[in-house]
Design a protein around this motif. Structure first.
Motif, PDB file in Angstrom:
ATOM      1  N   VAL A  39      35.835  39.361  40.430  1.00  0.00           N
ATOM      2  CA  VAL A  39      36.657  39.466  39.227  1.00  0.00           C
ATOM      3  C   VAL A  39      37.444  38.170  39.046  1.00  0.00           C
ATOM      4  CG1 VAL A  39      36.804  41.993  39.337  1.00  0.00           C
ATOM      5  CG2 VAL A  39      38.553  40.616  40.486  1.00  0.00           C
ATOM      6  N   GLY A  40      38.262  38.116  38.036  1.00  0.00           N
ATOM      7  CA  GLY A  40      39.045  36.910  37.785  1.00  0.00           C
ATOM      8  C   GLY A  40      38.230  35.882  37.018  1.00  0.00           C
ATOM      9  N   SER A  41      38.878  34.793  36.701  1.00  0.00           N
ATOM     10  CA  SER A  41      38.267  33.773  35.848  1.00  0.00           C
ATOM     11  C   SER A  41      37.041  33.113  36.454  1.00  0.00           C
ATOM     12  CB  SER A  41      39.300  32.705  35.485  1.00  0.00           C
ATOM     13  OG  SER A  41      40.328  33.276  34.715  1.00  0.00           O
ATOM     14  N   SER A  42      36.988  33.019  37.774  1.00  0.00           N
ATOM     15  CA  SER A  42      35.818  32.372  38.383  1.00  0.00           C
ATOM     16  C   SER A  42      34.561  33.230  38.253  1.00  0.00           C
ATOM     17  CB  SER A  42      36.073  32.019  39.852  1.00  0.00           C
ATOM     18  OG  SER A  42      36.239  33.189  40.632  1.00  0.00           O
ATOM     19  N   ALA A  43      34.708  34.497  37.828  1.00  0.00           N
ATOM     20  CA  ALA A  43      33.564  35.371  37.596  1.00  0.00           C
ATOM     21  C   ALA A  43      33.027  35.238  36.171  1.00  0.00           C
ATOM     22  CB  ALA A  43      33.959  36.817  37.862  1.00  0.00           C
ATOM     23  N   ILE A  44      33.687  34.412  35.366  1.00  0.00           N
ATOM     24  CA  ILE A  44      33.326  34.276  33.960  1.00  0.00           C
ATOM     25  C   ILE A  44      32.865  32.844  33.701  1.00  0.00           C
ATOM     26  CG2 ILE A  44      34.177  34.473  31.589  1.00  0.00           C
ATOM     27  CD1 ILE A  44      36.355  36.391  32.813  1.00  0.00           C
ATOM     28  N   PRO A  45      31.571  32.654  33.477  1.00  0.00           N
ATOM     29  CA  PRO A  45      31.073  31.293  33.233  1.00  0.00           C
ATOM     30  C   PRO A  45      31.822  30.604  32.095  1.00  0.00           C
ATOM     31  CG  PRO A  45      29.248  32.834  33.474  1.00  0.00           C
ATOM     32  CD  PRO A  45      30.515  33.654  33.407  1.00  0.00           C
ATOM     33  N   ASP A 118      34.764  42.394  32.430  1.00  0.00           N
ATOM     34  CA  ASP A 118      33.689  42.799  31.533  1.00  0.00           C
ATOM     35  C   ASP A 118      34.050  42.593  30.068  1.00  0.00           C
ATOM     36  OD1 ASP A 118      32.243  43.379  33.783  1.00  0.00           O
ATOM     37  OD2 ASP A 118      32.103  45.544  33.417  1.00  0.00           O
ATOM     38  N   VAL A 119      35.298  42.862  29.705  1.00  0.00           N
ATOM     39  CA  VAL A 119      35.733  42.647  28.320  1.00  0.00           C
ATOM     40  C   VAL A 119      35.684  41.156  27.989  1.00  0.00           C
ATOM     41  CG1 VAL A 119      37.704  42.775  26.717  1.00  0.00           C
ATOM     42  CG2 VAL A 119      37.097  44.754  28.145  1.00  0.00           C
ATOM     43  N   LEU A 120      36.143  40.314  28.903  1.00  0.00           N
ATOM     44  CA  LEU A 120      36.120  38.866  28.653  1.00  0.00           C
ATOM     45  C   LEU A 120      34.689  38.330  28.615  1.00  0.00           C
ATOM     46  CD1 LEU A 120      39.153  37.727  30.824  1.00  0.00           C
ATOM     47  CD2 LEU A 120      39.044  37.831  28.328  1.00  0.00           C
ATOM     48  N   THR A 159      43.069  47.116  23.307  1.00  0.00           N
ATOM     49  CA  THR A 159      41.945  46.861  22.401  1.00  0.00           C
ATOM     50  C   THR A 159      40.877  47.944  22.532  1.00  0.00           C
ATOM     51  OG1 THR A 159      40.688  45.525  23.987  1.00  0.00           O
ATOM     52  CG2 THR A 159      42.318  44.364  22.590  1.00  0.00           C
ATOM     53  N   PRO A 160      40.112  48.165  21.468  1.00  0.00           N
ATOM     54  CA  PRO A 160      39.008  49.136  21.549  1.00  0.00           C
ATOM     55  C   PRO A 160      37.975  48.731  22.610  1.00  0.00           C
ATOM     56  CG  PRO A 160      39.347  48.414  19.271  1.00  0.00           C
ATOM     57  CD  PRO A 160      40.259  47.594  20.131  1.00  0.00           C
ATOM     58  N   TYR A 165      36.229  51.694  28.293  1.00  0.00           N
ATOM     59  CA  TYR A 165      36.025  51.914  29.726  1.00  0.00           C
ATOM     60  C   TYR A 165      36.845  53.083  30.256  1.00  0.00           C
ATOM     61  CZ  TYR A 165      33.572  47.495  29.794  1.00  0.00           C
ATOM     62  OH  TYR A 165      32.689  46.484  29.561  1.00  0.00           O
ATOM     63  N   ASP A 166      37.802  53.552  29.455  1.00  0.00           N
ATOM     64  CA  ASP A 166      38.614  54.704  29.869  1.00  0.00           C
ATOM     65  C   ASP A 166      37.801  55.970  29.679  1.00  0.00           C
ATOM     66  OD1 ASP A 166      40.698  53.010  30.437  1.00  0.00           O
ATOM     67  OD2 ASP A 166      41.683  53.303  28.488  1.00  0.00           O
TER      68      ASP A 166
END
Length: 167
Positions: A39-45, A118-120, A159-160, A165-166
């Motif tokens: 998770v975190g920013s390093s998980a997001i290319p 996942d949202v990002l 946000t929707p 995910y809820d």
């Protein structure tokens, strides 16, 4: 606390991914039933990052106490972080990259790190807004950045895209 700086390079992200595989395997040996997430920013290319690695370890409630004990043998407890009956944080500042581990009970109030990722990943507009926030806090107070980041993520939770995910 010091100033915050961000990076964005393929090498940083690749290094974090390799480290995730290494630490993820260690954790999986101790906690085979855990869900281990990068998770975190390093998980997001292509996302700006402080250059650290964040791992979320998700366990069922009945596994939590044992997981705290086992992770405490591998990593330093992060006593600066929140500590509840469903959440504990660990760290390894000597790791390359520096490592943060968030242990959460599945479906508890702190089981959101993977959702943020996942949202990002799925929404460029949120990713872009997050990078813009980071640019605004480049070389500024880490505490001020963390406050702004908390506000950003509180808004993201409304946000929707996040609410889907809820349960």
């Amino acid at each position: 606390m010091g100033k915050v700086n961000f990076l964005n390079s393929e090498l940083i992200h690749k290094n974090a991914e390799n480290s995730f595989l290494l630490h993820g395997n260690k954790i999986k040996e101790l906690l085979p039933e855990a869900d281990i997430q990068h998770v975190g920013s390093s998980a997001i290319p292509n996302c700006m990052t402080k250059g650290d690695l964040d791992i979320q370890v998700r366990v069922h409630a009945e596994q939590f106490s044992k997981a705290v004990e086992l992770l405490s043998n591998l990593y330093e407890r992060n006593d600066e972080s929140v500590k509840t009956a469903t959440f504990r944080a660990f760290k390894d500042d000597t790791s390359n990259p520096p490592l943060g581990i968030q242990l959460t009970v599945i479906d508890s109030e702190f089981d959101f790190f993977w959702k943020f990722r996942d949202v990002l990943l799925a929404n460029y507009k949120y990713r872009d807004a997050y990078d813009k926030l980071k640019n605004e806090y480049e070389d500024k107070s880490m505490d001020a950045y963390r406050e702004a980041k908390d506000i950003f993520f509180q808004r993201l939770m409304e946000t929707p895209e996040f609410k889907k995910y809820d349960k």
